[in-house]
Write a protein that holds these residues in place. Sequence first.
Motif, mmCIF file in Angstrom:
data_model
loop_
_atom_site.group_PDB
_atom_site.id
_atom_site.type_symbol
_atom_site.label_atom_id
_atom_site.label_comp_id
_atom_site.label_asym_id
_atom_site.label_seq_id
_atom_site.Cartn_x
_atom_site.Cartn_y
_atom_site.Cartn_z
ATOM 1 N N PHE A 78 -8.037 15.877 -15.192
ATOM 2 C CA PHE A 78 -6.764 15.886 -14.438
ATOM 3 C C PHE A 78 -6.886 15.387 -13.263
ATOM 4 C CE2 PHE A 78 -3.133 18.680 -12.835
ATOM 5 C CZ PHE A 78 -2.093 17.773 -13.111
ATOM 6 N N GLN A 79 -7.592 16.160 -12.266
ATOM 7 C CA GLN A 79 -7.839 15.856 -10.879
ATOM 8 C C GLN A 79 -8.276 14.380 -10.717
ATOM 9 O OE1 GLN A 79 -8.317 20.382 -9.317
ATOM 10 N NE2 GLN A 79 -9.878 19.038 -9.249
ATOM 11 N N PHE A 80 -9.127 13.765 -11.634
ATOM 12 C CA PHE A 80 -9.552 12.673 -11.129
ATOM 13 C C PHE A 80 -8.339 11.488 -11.452
ATOM 14 C CE2 PHE A 80 -14.111 13.420 -12.373
ATOM 15 C CZ PHE A 80 -14.614 12.720 -11.021
ATOM 16 N N ALA A 81 -7.557 11.949 -12.431
ATOM 17 C CA ALA A 81 -6.303 10.995 -12.713
ATOM 18 C C ALA A 81 -5.381 11.063 -11.565
ATOM 19 C CB ALA A 81 -5.595 11.231 -14.003
ATOM 20 N N THR A 87 -3.870 8.410 -4.422
ATOM 21 C CA THR A 87 -4.551 8.113 -3.382
ATOM 22 C C THR A 87 -5.391 6.650 -3.582
ATOM 23 O OG1 THR A 87 -5.307 10.276 -2.604
ATOM 24 C CG2 THR A 87 -6.519 8.447 -2.211
ATOM 25 N N GLY A 88 -5.485 6.243 -4.826
ATOM 26 C CA GLY A 88 -5.858 4.796 -4.908
ATOM 27 C C GLY A 88 -7.102 4.839 -5.889
ATOM 28 N N THR A 89 -7.446 3.741 -6.602
ATOM 29 C CA THR A 89 -8.496 3.676 -7.519
ATOM 30 C C THR A 89 -9.684 4.028 -6.838
ATOM 31 O OG1 THR A 89 -7.296 1.669 -8.324
ATOM 32 C CG2 THR A 89 -9.514 1.984 -9.134
ATOM 33 N N PHE A 90 -10.493 4.682 -7.635
ATOM 34 C CA PHE A 90 -11.889 5.052 -7.345
ATOM 35 C C PHE A 90 -12.826 3.769 -7.043
ATOM 36 C CE2 PHE A 90 -10.437 9.128 -9.137
ATOM 37 C CZ PHE A 90 -10.955 9.965 -8.232
ATOM 38 N N THR A 91 -13.535 3.947 -6.135
ATOM 39 C CA THR A 91 -14.735 2.930 -6.193
ATOM 40 C C THR A 91 -15.562 3.124 -7.125
ATOM 41 O OG1 THR A 91 -16.239 4.194 -4.686
ATOM 42 C CG2 THR A 91 -14.556 2.815 -3.515
ATOM 43 N N ASN A 92 -16.380 1.955 -7.333
ATOM 44 C CA ASN A 92 -17.388 1.965 -8.353
ATOM 45 C C ASN A 92 -18.337 2.916 -8.240
ATOM 46 O OD1 ASN A 92 -16.540 -0.339 -9.848
ATOM 47 N ND2 ASN A 92 -17.467 -2.067 -8.554
ATOM 48 N N GLY A 93 -18.723 3.098 -7.034
ATOM 49 C CA GLY A 93 -19.839 4.293 -6.811
ATOM 50 C C GLY A 93 -19.337 5.562 -7.010
ATOM 51 N N ALA A 94 -17.853 6.051 -6.619
ATOM 52 C CA ALA A 94 -17.248 7.212 -6.891
ATOM 53 C C ALA A 94 -17.139 7.463 -8.343
ATOM 54 C CB ALA A 94 -16.024 7.279 -5.989
ATOM 55 N N ARG A 95 -16.633 6.288 -9.045
ATOM 56 C CA ARG A 95 -16.444 6.315 -10.421
ATOM 57 C C ARG A 95 -18.004 6.586 -11.242
ATOM 58 N NH1 ARG A 95 -14.637 1.745 -11.082
ATOM 59 N NH2 ARG A 95 -12.842 2.205 -10.364
ATOM 60 N N TYR A 159 -11.121 11.134 -1.155
ATOM 61 C CA TYR A 159 -10.253 11.672 -0.344
ATOM 62 C C TYR A 159 -10.720 11.407 1.271
ATOM 63 C CZ TYR A 159 -8.104 15.150 2.596
ATOM 64 O OH TYR A 159 -7.398 15.853 3.552
ATOM 65 N N ALA A 160 -12.031 11.758 1.389
ATOM 66 C CA ALA A 160 -12.386 11.604 2.955
ATOM 67 C C ALA A 160 -12.424 10.099 3.307
ATOM 68 C CB ALA A 160 -14.063 11.911 3.072
ATOM 69 N N LYS A 161 -12.652 9.116 2.359
ATOM 70 C CA LYS A 161 -12.525 7.771 2.749
ATOM 71 C C LYS A 161 -11.155 7.505 2.944
ATOM 72 C CE LYS A 161 -13.495 3.061 0.681
ATOM 73 N NZ LYS A 161 -13.791 2.228 -0.306
ATOM 74 N N TRP A 162 -10.204 7.871 2.243
ATOM 75 C CA TRP A 162 -8.548 7.505 2.340
ATOM 76 C C TRP A 162 -8.373 8.000 3.844
ATOM 77 C CZ3 TRP A 162 -4.397 10.067 3.849
ATOM 78 C CH2 TRP A 162 -3.073 9.392 3.614
ATOM 79 N N LYS A 163 -8.879 9.478 4.158
ATOM 80 C CA LYS A 163 -8.576 9.714 5.366
ATOM 81 C C LYS A 163 -8.925 8.780 6.738
ATOM 82 C CE LYS A 163 -6.791 13.213 6.507
ATOM 83 N NZ LYS A 163 -5.308 13.395 7.006
ATOM 84 N N ARG A 164 -10.244 8.514 6.468
ATOM 85 C CA ARG A 164 -10.822 7.607 7.565
ATOM 86 C C ARG A 164 -10.121 6.171 7.625
ATOM 87 N NH1 ARG A 164 -15.765 9.280 4.879
ATOM 88 N NH2 ARG A 164 -16.018 7.115 3.938
ATOM 89 N N SER A 171 -2.065 13.167 3.805
ATOM 90 C CA SER A 171 -2.365 12.659 2.099
ATOM 91 C C SER A 171 -1.071 13.055 1.450
ATOM 92 C CB SER A 171 -3.491 13.393 1.880
ATOM 93 O OG SER A 171 -3.527 14.616 1.761
ATOM 94 N N SER A 172 -1.310 12.247 -0.078
ATOM 95 C CA SER A 172 -0.477 12.773 -1.152
ATOM 96 C C SER A 172 -0.665 14.321 -1.372
ATOM 97 C CB SER A 172 -0.945 12.228 -2.119
ATOM 98 O OG SER A 172 -0.573 12.753 -3.471
ATOM 99 N N LEU A 173 0.675 15.059 -1.644
ATOM 100 C CA LEU A 173 0.534 16.370 -1.809
ATOM 101 C C LEU A 173 -0.309 16.651 -2.956
ATOM 102 C CD1 LEU A 173 1.802 19.232 -1.526
ATOM 103 C CD2 LEU A 173 3.733 18.576 -3.174
#
Length: 551
Positions: A78-81, A87-95, A159-164, A171-173
């Motif tokens: 659920f949290q991945f979705a 926040t946006g699509t995960f990078t390949n590394g994060a995925r 999330y940290a990447k988005w904040k940077r 951020s999104s609620l």
Amino acid sequence: MMNSNKLEKVDSRDAKLSMAYFYVAFIALALGGLAGLLQTLVRSGKVVLPWGIDYYQVLTVHGVLLGLVLTTFFIMGFQFALISRTTGTFTNGARITGWVGFWLMTIGTAMAATMVLLKEASVLYTFYAPLMAHPIFYIGLTLVIVGSWVAGGSMIATYAKWKRNNPGKASSLLTFMAIINTFMWIIATLGVAATVLIQILPWSLGLVDTIDILVSRTLFWYFGHPMVYFWLLPAYMCWYAIVPKIIGGKIFSDSLARLSFILFLLFSIPVGFHHQLVEPGIDPAWKYIQVVLTFMVIIPSLMTAFSLFATFESFGRSKGAKGLFGWFRKLPWGDARFVVPFIGMLSFIPAGAGGIINASHQMNAVIHNTIWVTGHFHLTAATAVVLTFFGISYWLIPHLTGRVLTKAMNKLAIIQGIVWTIGMSFMSGAMHAAGLLGAPRRSSFSEYGGAAQAQEWIPYQIAQAVGGSILFIGIILVLIIFINLAFFAPKGETEFPVGEVADGAEKPPLVFENWKLWLGISAALILFAYTIPFIDIIQNAPPGSKGYKFW
């Protein structure tokens, strides 16, 4: 940051990752639910388990698969979705990191389950010493925990990447909520990881002869209580930020929602002693302090109730509702995406009241270690939380698989929610009543034979069996809906509902995302609540307390 149109649908690669977690979660629901049915039938005194199956074996299967596997896998998926959507699509590394976490958790689950099925780990989901399981069981549980850390780390990094890339922006609620829950889980699981790796696993391997029972139980309940909030907060995410969109309303207050989640982070962990109120070896003063901290969690719960019903009333008034409760009739009672989580919300009212009793020193003495506590768990985890999870599935699974929830499946989902409510009313109600009569938890009652007191429990045991049978029908209905939505429903586009904040609501202060502040306060509260009593437990352990006789 990606534009909003691209955020309306979860990326197909992220969707596959989320679905992998959901597949394991629903397999756990099927097997754990069957074990739960067998439990209630055995407790009724009318059924004897075949093929040499042991009651405590099915009790362990039920607790581990539903209390640990179903919840953890569902929440991760659920949290991945959520994060991918908001926040946006995960990078390949994060995925890839998310997939590593998935396989670690899945392999660990298979290892632990195998040992339970081989009768090498009938130690219940609390696995209290001196009950000892095969080392592979503990290694498997450790892999589940480590895998969840890896998966959680992927979310935090995204999330940290988005904040940077977006300094000075909130951020999104939903992403904020998911990150709070992930931080809480990682901090809490340090306790259970410590007792397994440092104490129980070496003991199970024969490297040490004895362990300190009180230390192991204290470390477990450092984890055990926030685990309940780890289950609950995803339901709160749905109630706060998704249900308003489903009904056509607005989120009452973004800031109030964020503040309530911060309070859960602060006050959910340093409260484990309220599960140990009757145990010797812990200074009563520290028990009292942790009970006070436990009651602090009531504040964000009441904030949540206020916010949710303010949202419902505002929506109803906007549709022309009049009178004190006229708005109630305006809610979409034909939409399973709303009805099923709403039943979960209502069930949390008596569940919360029972929690207050459990955490109260004097009243806890009446119901401690009785089946009342099991009834409370079934109102919180198995009703408020699980019904909300089912309601989430009815739109999230088709969204991820590119299918739609048909009218027939929507109707079946509402029926499922009603069936679940009826079954749980029988089972949990009977558990609460039997607990007040002194009926023990974790027992088949067979050892009590014809004792006069045991005879008083029989009608309630039968009621539990009736309720458990109805609940199993509810599980079958859920599995039918899940399989349909995952594989057979018509192809199409299903909305991922994300609520909008009401007009005129205050923007959330940036201090809410000052993680050094909130994690620092959380660490300070934990150190305050545990350091001195933990040192006292170790220094003043009486002779023999590190062996079996003390327990």
